[in-house]
Design an enzyme around this catalytic site. Structure first.
Site, PDB file in Angstrom:
ATOM      1  N   GLU A   1       2.694  -3.773  -2.137  1.00 54.32           N
ATOM      2  CA  GLU A   1       3.131  -4.940  -1.832  1.00 54.32           C
ATOM      3  C   GLU A   1       2.055  -5.482  -0.768  1.00 54.32           C
ATOM      4  O   GLU A   1       1.983  -5.022   0.344  1.00 54.32           O
ATOM      5  CB  GLU A   1       4.321  -4.916  -0.877  1.00 54.32           C
ATOM      6  CG  GLU A   1       5.642  -4.472  -1.729  1.00 54.32           C
ATOM      7  CD  GLU A   1       6.479  -5.679  -2.549  1.00 54.32           C
ATOM      8  OE1 GLU A   1       5.976  -6.799  -2.416  1.00 54.32           O
ATOM      9  OE2 GLU A   1       7.228  -5.599  -3.120  1.00 54.32           O
TER      10      GLU A   1
ATOM     11  N   CYS B   1       3.089 -11.921   5.453  1.00 56.13           N
ATOM     12  CA  CYS B   1       2.529 -12.008   4.261  1.00 56.13           C
ATOM     13  C   CYS B   1       2.688 -13.158   3.460  1.00 56.13           C
ATOM     14  O   CYS B   1       1.834 -13.457   2.464  1.00 56.13           O
ATOM     15  CB  CYS B   1       3.050 -10.868   3.363  1.00 56.13           C
ATOM     16  SG  CYS B   1       4.784 -10.511   3.207  1.00 56.13           S
TER      17      CYS B   1
HETATM   18  P1  NAD Z   1      -3.131  -2.085   6.662  1.00 51.28           P
HETATM   19  O1  NAD Z   1      -3.518  -2.224   5.154  1.00 51.28           O
HETATM   20  O2  NAD Z   1      -4.487  -1.996   7.641  1.00 51.28           O
HETATM   21  O3  NAD Z   1      -2.196  -0.802   7.092  1.00 51.28           O
HETATM   22  C1  NAD Z   1      -0.995  -0.690   6.695  1.00 51.28           C
HETATM   23  C2  NAD Z   1      -0.732   0.625   6.693  1.00 51.28           C
HETATM   24  O4  NAD Z   1      -1.499   1.591   5.834  1.00 51.28           O
HETATM   25  C3  NAD Z   1      -0.493   1.099   8.182  1.00 51.28           C
HETATM   26  O5  NAD Z   1       0.450   2.260   8.200  1.00 51.28           O
HETATM   27  C4  NAD Z   1      -1.860   1.966   8.247  1.00 51.28           C
HETATM   28  O6  NAD Z   1      -1.828   2.944   8.999  1.00 51.28           O
HETATM   29  C5  NAD Z   1      -1.956   2.472   6.560  1.00 51.28           C
HETATM   30  N1  NAD Z   1      -3.431   2.896   5.876  1.00 51.28           N
HETATM   31  C6  NAD Z   1      -4.656   2.411   6.400  1.00 51.28           C
HETATM   32  N2  NAD Z   1      -5.474   2.847   5.656  1.00 51.28           N
HETATM   33  C7  NAD Z   1      -4.861   3.694   4.767  1.00 51.28           C
HETATM   34  C8  NAD Z   1      -5.197   4.828   3.512  1.00 51.28           C
HETATM   35  N3  NAD Z   1      -6.422   4.537   3.164  1.00 51.28           N
HETATM   36  N4  NAD Z   1      -4.163   5.288   3.108  1.00 51.28           N
HETATM   37  C9  NAD Z   1      -3.058   5.318   3.259  1.00 51.28           C
HETATM   38  N5  NAD Z   1      -2.583   4.553   4.116  1.00 51.28           N
HETATM   39  C10 NAD Z   1      -3.437   3.807   5.106  1.00 51.28           C
HETATM   40  O7  NAD Z   1      -2.484  -3.465   6.979  1.00 51.28           O
HETATM   41  P2  NAD Z   1      -1.914  -3.932   8.277  1.00 51.28           P
HETATM   42  O8  NAD Z   1      -3.034  -4.585   9.025  1.00 51.28           O
HETATM   43  O9  NAD Z   1      -1.273  -3.079   9.012  1.00 51.28           O
HETATM   44  O10 NAD Z   1      -0.925  -5.369   7.822  1.00 51.28           O
HETATM   45  C11 NAD Z   1      -1.259  -6.540   7.308  1.00 51.28           C
HETATM   46  C12 NAD Z   1      -1.342  -6.778   5.950  1.00 51.28           C
HETATM   47  O11 NAD Z   1      -0.041  -6.215   5.364  1.00 51.28           O
HETATM   48  C13 NAD Z   1      -1.792  -8.389   5.574  1.00 51.28           C
HETATM   49  O12 NAD Z   1      -2.375  -8.385   4.632  1.00 51.28           O
HETATM   50  C14 NAD Z   1      -0.281  -8.535   4.993  1.00 51.28           C
HETATM   51  O13 NAD Z   1      -0.443  -9.623   3.987  1.00 51.28           O
HETATM   52  C15 NAD Z   1       0.263  -7.297   4.355  1.00 51.28           C
HETATM   53  N6  NAD Z   1       1.956  -7.534   4.141  1.00 51.28           N
HETATM   54  C16 NAD Z   1       2.573  -7.508   2.827  1.00 51.28           C
HETATM   55  C17 NAD Z   1       3.744  -7.719   2.771  1.00 51.28           C
HETATM   56  C18 NAD Z   1       4.117  -7.736   1.343  1.00 51.28           C
HETATM   57  O14 NAD Z   1       5.572  -7.790   1.126  1.00 51.28           O
HETATM   58  N7  NAD Z   1       3.483  -8.246   0.256  1.00 51.28           N
HETATM   59  C19 NAD Z   1       4.476  -7.502   4.056  1.00 51.28           C
HETATM   60  C20 NAD Z   1       3.892  -7.506   5.158  1.00 51.28           C
HETATM   61  C21 NAD Z   1       2.724  -7.382   5.315  1.00 51.28           C
END
Ligand code: NAD
Length: 482
Positions: A249, A283
């Site tokens: 997502e 998002c």
């Molecule tokens: P992010 O991708 O930086 O981090 C998300 C999570 O992934 C965190 O817990 C982080 O520690 C972890 N992570 C980071 N690198 C990783 C790796 N290599 N392997 C596994 N885990 C890893 O995102 P963010 O800044 O926390 O959130 C914002 C983003 O989330 C925005 O782009 C937003 O659109 C998206 N989002 C999408 C939805 C949806 O339903 N489609 C909902 C909410 C947020």
């Protein structure tokens, strides 16, 4: 509500609390810079221990009766209810959204627990007649196995909830890695889980991206359920080892189309809500709006007035504020960069435009509207994830739809029109997983929610949000009955 705002987080697995080998990660309140939480920085060995706990618990949890899983989820909802204020205050202190909005998030999370408690009891297989007498095929649905749930910070409790509830309702166990920006509210939730689920069914490991990477690459994980940025989603898509189930997502750039036959006042109200709620850190936030020539000026004036009228404040001090602080320096800077970029490309700032000086050093920005934004402006094709929306005019609906579909990602799109033909044209032609017409709530708990293209694949919400954690088994029986 807790008087002590600094929450100390610990990992939770095998039914007990554990310190990690490394850490701590300090999380500071983005509105005040005060320390809000301390969390472990879990290593691969810590992840290994949490996954071992989920693997062990799966041996028995997979065989529990649906009614028993339902009882656990209803019980978790009951355990969380007296802690709504604790969880909400932690969300506000770590993430920035106003307290009333944070309370709303926790209540929606509790609703999701009840919903999946009921859906747990609605998982059915099928029987298939064979073309040979004396045989019957039975198709059963079985849980996929231990799940890794990785979540971001913008809806830190709700997004854990969809994974926790869907996975456990299906008979899976789960290891959750909360965001390093919002560990404290997850700690409060894990305290509620500890009182309800059998050991090992729901586990928490804290840490940053390196902890998440160790978790998604763990060979005993059967399925990764990830919500986060496109960048991390692509990284995970490449790094998941073995044959592991995956749902992504991710983010996107969400458009809105306002036609000449729309209720402009309603469109303005919807745009103001979905562009600026949670300071635009959603998002499915509206990032860019295409408005028909005939109503363009009226819409822009209305949206600028609505943005200026929003109350921006520290969400603990003013629980009913409309907009709180942003969560991260990165999104704060990116929003300012996108505003500067739009200006340089000829757009005009008609509301907001910069920081709320009197609330510095908190990460507060004024809700900002840029009008006459060209398609090349970053705000019109990149996810800002801040309180900024770009507006552009159009004259032909097909052209507006083509521009709406042109940016990367396909998560959600919005349209306002009172014309039936336009309604069906927009609903069919907007290439997004969720299309909301004459409303801006694109996600509801009992309908599937998911993205397309660069926004990922797989669904949460609805019965599909549970099916994601199930696999099929075909059992072919030779029973001899005729
Ligand atoms: P992010 O991708 O930086 O981090 C998300 C999570 O992934 C965190 O817990 C982080 O520690 C972890 N992570 C980071 N690198 C990783 C790796 N290599 N392997 C596994 N885990 C890893 O995102 P963010 O800044 O926390 O959130 C914002 C983003 O989330 C925005 O782009 C937003 O659109 C998206 N989002 C999408 C939805 C949806 O339903 N489609 C909902 C909410 C947020």
């Amino acid at each position: 509500m807790s008087q002590n705002p600094v929450i100390t987080c610990r990992n939770f697995h095998s039914g007990t609390w554990h310190d990690a080998s490394d850490g701590p990660i300090e999380r500071h309140n983005p509105a005040t810079t005060e320390l809000a939480a301390l969390a472990p920085r879990s290593t691969a060995a810590d992840v290994d221990a949490a996954v071992a706990s989920a693997v062990e618990a799966f041996r028995t949890w997979r065989r529990t009766l649906p009614a028993e899983r339902a009882r656990c989820l209803h019980d978790l909802a009951a355990a969380c209810t007296p802690r709504i204020d604790d969880m909400a205050a932690a969300i506000t202190r770590e993430q920035g959204k106003p307290l009333d909005e944070a309370r709303g998030e926790v209540r929606k999370f509790i609703t999701a627990l009840h919903y999946y408690a009921e859906e747990a009891q609605r998982v059915f297989g099928q029987t298939i007649p064979n073309d040979v007498a004396g045989f019957t095929s039975i198709v059963e649905k079985e849980p996929v196995g231990p799940v890794a749930g990785i979540v971001p910070w913008n809806y830190p409790i709700e997004l854990i909830g969809w994974k926790l509830a869907g996975a456990t309702a299906a008979g899976c166990t789960i290891v959750i890695k909360p965001s390093e920006y919002t560990p404290g509210c997850a700690q409060v939730l894990s305290e509620c889980v500890a009182d309800v689920f059998p050991p090992g069914v729901v586990n928490f490991v804290h840490g940053d991206g390196s902890t998440g990477k160790a978790l998604v690459e763990h060979p005993a994980i059967a399925k990764v359920a990830f919500t986060g940025s496109m960048r991390t989603g692509q990284e995970i898509f490449r790094s998941v080892t073995g044959i592991t189930g995956l749902s992504l997502e991710l983010g996107g750039s969400c458009p809105m189309v306002v036609t000449g036959r729309s209720d402009v006042a309603a469109a303005v109200k919807g745009a103001a809500r979905r562009s600026f709620r949670n300071a635009g850190q959603i998002c499915i936030a509206i990032n860019r709006i295409y408005v028909h020539d005939s109503v363009y000026d009226e819409f822009v004036t209305g949206l600028a007035d609505a943005a200026d009228a929003l109350k921006v404040a520290d969400g603990i001090a003013v629980p009913s504020a409309d907009v709180g602080s942003l969560t991260m320096d990165e999104t704060y800077r990116r929003t300012l960069d996108h505003i500067a970029d739009a200006r340089e490309r000829g757009a005009s700032v008609v509301a907001g435009g910069g920081p709320v000086e009197e609330l510095a050093p908190g990460l507060f920005l004024r809700p900002t509207v840029v009008a006459d934004a060209p398609d090349e402006a970053l705000v019109m094709h990149e996810e800002t994830f801040g309180p900024l929306v770009g507006v552009a005019r159009y004259s032909d609906l097909d052209e507006a739809i083509a521009r709406a579909n042109a940016a990367p990602g396909g998560l959600a799109a919005y349209a306002y029109t009172d014309d039936t033909r336009e309604t069906f044209t927009l609903a069919r032609e907007l290439d997004f997983g969720n299309v909301a017409v004459n409303n801006v709530d694109a996600g509801i708990i009992n309908a599937p929610y998911g993205g397309r293209r660069e926004s990922g694949f797989g669904s949460e919400h609805g019965h599909e949000g549970l099916e994601n954690y199930l696999q099929l088994k075909h059992i072919r029986l030779r029973h001899g009955a005729r």
